[in-house]
Enzyme design. Structure first.
Site, short mmCIF file in Angstrom:
data_model
loop_
_atom_site.label_atom_id
_atom_site.label_comp_id
_atom_site.label_asym_id
_atom_site.label_seq_id
_atom_site.Cartn_x
_atom_site.Cartn_y
_atom_site.Cartn_z
N ARG A 172 42.71 58.25 31.29
CA ARG A 172 41.50 57.87 32.01
C ARG A 172 40.34 58.68 31.43
O ARG A 172 40.11 59.83 31.78
CB ARG A 172 41.69 58.08 33.50
N LYS A 261 54.99 47.57 44.76
CA LYS A 261 53.62 47.47 44.27
C LYS A 261 53.56 47.71 42.76
O LYS A 261 54.20 48.61 42.25
CB LYS A 261 52.72 48.49 44.98
N HIS A 285 47.14 48.00 38.97
CA HIS A 285 46.69 49.32 39.42
C HIS A 285 45.17 49.45 39.32
O HIS A 285 44.63 50.50 39.00
CB HIS A 285 47.37 50.43 38.61
N SER A 317 43.24 44.59 43.05
CA SER A 317 42.55 44.77 41.77
C SER A 317 41.37 43.82 41.61
O SER A 317 41.55 42.63 41.30
CB SER A 317 43.49 44.63 40.57
N ARG A 320 35.90 41.85 45.32
CA ARG A 320 34.58 42.31 45.70
C ARG A 320 33.82 41.34 46.59
O ARG A 320 32.75 41.65 47.08
CB ARG A 320 33.73 42.58 44.43
N ARG A 340 38.78 50.64 45.73
CA ARG A 340 37.48 51.24 45.44
C ARG A 340 36.43 50.96 46.52
O ARG A 340 35.72 51.88 46.92
CB ARG A 340 36.98 50.76 44.07
#
Length: 404
Positions: A172, A261, A285, A317, A320, A340
């Site tokens: 990351r 998952k 993920h 994933s 929105r 998120r």
């Protein structure tokens, strides 16, 4: 003249919520939530997957009353969405895990608590016993995994989730550039980043710095501090040696609904079904593991064709918008999850921020249902989708088109 930052209670969509969090959190914290892996192509791929599908509305239907109720593993929830498991939420705002749990309970939504949370599963079940699920990883020491399951059983947790898509820790790059290491270490340079965000920094310092990972405290020895517990977690996970035997052992130890998952391949989905899993979360993920992986929504139709009638499918994933949720339901999911947006909401506004996020999704989905002519979620199906490559009248079912 400088523009005053938006208050989260004034946010009208999830993009506004993200912007509120960006203005509140230091870069190291915001990027940890917002970032992906490598070049972050998977983040864009997750969103692009939604653009392929269009919703085909039907009119002259009485949509005065619209129900979002969904039944998952024998229990009814008020809407077909919930919160994905997210670790170290307490770093972004102290007590965030319990704030999310209480907000989800208020909205009657599933809250999937991560075993890497800062608050404990015991505290979450006390705060929200009817809507809290529990997520675990296979660990290098299988006795820890077994004890996490034992604790969940003792608390009467409704649903257990085993995450399988982290055999190794991904690269990351935003975290590396910012100095955010795993286990989490707060260096002087990292603290300096917080000076531009004094409200967050004050909360961080008042809460004694690095938050304790309470679910892991019992395994670190008596009087272990937060750093020691984080070190143990970083040693025990990920566990690259785990195989299908881990799923077998978890299934044997857990009597209730078991969800796996991180499933993307239809053959893996079938094997999970054959080993006794009750549900799957189709997930890459959140674009945080394999940057070359397909979008989760791209794989949902294939997984649904493989096992959809015999397992309950969820997906995360990139969600929105309320329309994103509607598309996933049409493609075979019973419910959707997001991480998120919930983390941005709770970071910027505490429990009220999380509730704002849930309210936005609920209102947007309700409007979409009204436009689609849906009075309840049973109306969601492939006939409600339009694909330019396969227009209405095509002999190829919508759920199968991703295979083409």
């Amino acid at each position: 003249m400088a523009t005053r930052p938006m208050r989260i209670d004034k946010a009208i969509n999830i993009h506004d919520v993200r912007d509120c969090a960006r203005r509140y959190l230091p870069r190291i914290a915001f990027d940890f939530i917002d970032g992906g892996v490598d070049g972050e192509a998977a983040l864009g791929r997750n969103r692009a997957a939604f653009d392929r599908w269009k919703l085909l509305p039907r009119y002259l239907v009485d949509v005065s009353d619209r129900s979002q109720t969904v039944t998952l593993f024998g229990h009814k929830y008020s809407s077909p969405f919930g919160v994905s498991p997210m670790g170290i939420a307490g770093f972004f705002r102290p007590g965030a895990d319990l704030m999310l749990a209480r907000a989800a309970a208020k909205f009657d939504l599933p809250y999937l608590m991560s075993s890497a949370s800062c608050d404990s599963i015991e505290a979450a079940m006390e705060a929200a016993p009817k809507t809290t699920w529990f997520q675990i990883y296979g660990t290098r020491n299988p006795e820890i995994t077994a004890d996490l399951i034992r604790r969940a059983r003792a608390l009467d947790v409704r649903v257990l989730i085993l995450t399988i898509d982290t055999p190794v820790m991904a690269k990351r790059e935003r975290n590396l550039r910012n100095g955010f290491t795993r286990p989490m270490k707060m260096t002087p340079g990292v603290i300096l980043q917080g000076l531009s965000r004094p409200a967050w920094t004050m909360r961080y310092l008042q809460s004694s710095g690095i938050p304790m990972m309470e679910n892991w405290r019992p395994y670190a020895g008596e009087n272990a501090n937060a750093g020691t517990v984080a070190d143990l977690y970083g040693t025990e996970t990920p566990a690259p040696e785990q195989t299908w035997e881990v799923l077998k052992s978890v299934r044997k130890a857990w009597p209730g609904p078991l969800v796996v998952k991180g499933v993307m391949h239809p053959d893996d989905a079938r094997r999970c079904r054959d080993l006794g899993a009750d549900g799957l979360i189709v997930s890459n993920h959140g674009g945080r593991q394999l940057d070359s992986a397909p979008g989760s929504l791209d794989m949902l139709p294939l997984v649904a064709d493989a096992v959809g009638d015999r397992m309950e499918l969820l997906i995360d994933s990139g969600f929105r918008r309320g329309s994103d949720i509607a598309k996933a339901l049409c493609l075979g999911a019973k419910a959707t999850l997001f991480g998120r947006p919930a983390m941005f909401g709770v970071a910027a506004g505490g429990q009220a921020g999380a509730e704002k996020v849930f309210d936005i999704y609920r209102q947007e989905l309700s409007l979409v249902m009204g436009m689609m002519g849906w009075t309840d979620l049973s109306a969601a199906g492939p006939e409600s989708l339009f694909d330019l490559a396969n227009p209405p009248g095509s002999t190829t079912p919508a759920r199968s088109r991703a295979a083409e």
